[in-house]
Design a protein around this motif. Structure first.
Motif: not given
Length: 340
Positions: A123-139
């Motif tokens: 919605n802010y004008g950033i193409p979807e192909e530039k965005i990747t989902y990677i979740p957080n994690f803890v040790a």
């Protein structure tokens, strides 16, 4: 070997999840892939990949040189998620919000920790192909369950009644985190020990500072505010607790929830849609303060429900394991390098 430069000032302010996520990633990559990648911190020399964890202005200026290689931005917040966190004058808020989006647009790629942010960035004008989902994690080496005798010992050591039901909250003390509801629950449930770990990381510009400061300085008998606790000591607090409660009104993917999962502490949260995309089926949800009170009482009275939530926490910890996320990050960085 990939030459990756990390840019961050997140560790300058204690008690915030951005810093925790940053430290976890650095530790994971350096430990797991010493031969596949060379990690440097805040180094402005030439690199294959530049990964920006915070939006400092000097980092923004560094994006205008070709030395940065592929520029990756970590999206920890958007203008709308800052509501209830910081109290800024109207003009300052407007300027910062525009700057934030401009920073994200300077990136070649963006990483979000919650897929619900992808359409918002679009919605802010950033193409979807530039965005990747990677979740957080803890040790798992930092957050893990301790034996029952050790948990009882820790309670006594910190001055808590070993026989009382303990509800733990973690995060900055601010309006957005729902601390006011946490305090209200303590008032309604005097037989339960409530503990909130965290402080006013950003001082007086914290939203709701004046009112919350009064309550923190004059807590109820069953309400304890230990302040900002060093990360290496946080596992003790999760192990002392019967239940982890996060009453936040707005979140991304809180590190505190992952820490609770990893410590196998049952989790209760406010029912937010954004959780559905990342931790569905691993937690108990409540609509509001009244519902939280009902849910806590129900868990107190039904140990089998607590055991079920604990098993869900174990499953979540396994899913968001270091091993799985390490592989995802390596493949992501390698794909960027090949793409360049």
């Amino acid at each position: 070997m990939l030459n990756i430069h990390m840019f961050s000032s997140a560790t300058k302010v204690k008690g915030q999840g951005v810093g925790s996520a940053y430290l976890e990633l650095i530790k994971l990559l350096r430990t797991t892939f010493p031969r596949e990648m060379e990690i440097k911190i805040n180094d402005f020399q030439k690199s294959d990949i530049s990964h920006y964890h915070t939006v400092d202005f000097k980092f923004y200026l560094s994006t205008f040189t070709k030395k940065r290689g592929c520029k990756v931005g970590y999206v920890h917040f958007l203008p709308e998620t800052l509501e209830g966190s910081l109290k800024l004058p109207g003009i300052s808020k407007t300027i910062f919000n525009k700057y934030l989006i401009s920073f994200y647009k300077r990136m070649d790629q963006l990483v979000v920790v919650n897929p619900s942010f992808i359409p918002k960035l679009m919605n802010y004008g950033i193409p979807e192909e530039k965005i990747t989902y990677i979740p957080n994690f803890v040790a798992k080496s930092d957050f893990y369950p301790k034996s029952a005798p050790t948990q009882q010992y820790l309670r006594k050591q910190h001055g808590f009644d070993p026989n009382k039901f303990i509800v733990l909250g973690v995060g900055q003390i601010q309006e957005r985190k729902g601390v006011a509801d946490f305090i209200e629950l303590a008032r309604r449930m005097p037989d339960v020990q409530f503990v909130w770990v965290g402080g006013f990381s950003f001082g007086r510009i914290t939203d709701g500072y004046a009112e919350l400061k009064k309550k923190v300085d004059n807590p109820l008998p069953n309400l304890f505010f230990p302040g900002i606790v060093d990360r290496e000591k946080m596992n003790d607090y999760y192990n002392m607790a019967d239940l982890f409660l996060l009453p936040s009104y707005n979140e991304l993917f809180p590190m505190s929830i992952l820490e609770a999962f990893s410590s196998e502490t049952p989790v209760l949260v406010r029912d937010l849609e954004l959780y559905h995309a990342v931790i569905a089926d691993y937690y108990l949800a409540a609509q509001d303060c009244d519902d939280m009170e009902v849910k806590i009482r129900d868990l107190q009275e039904h140990p089998e429900k607590m055991q079920d939530l604990q098993q869900k926490a174990q499953a979540a910890a396994n899913y968001y394991s270091e091993e799985r996320l390490a592989k995802i990050w390596l493949e992501y960085y390698q794909s960027l390098s090949k793409g360049k």
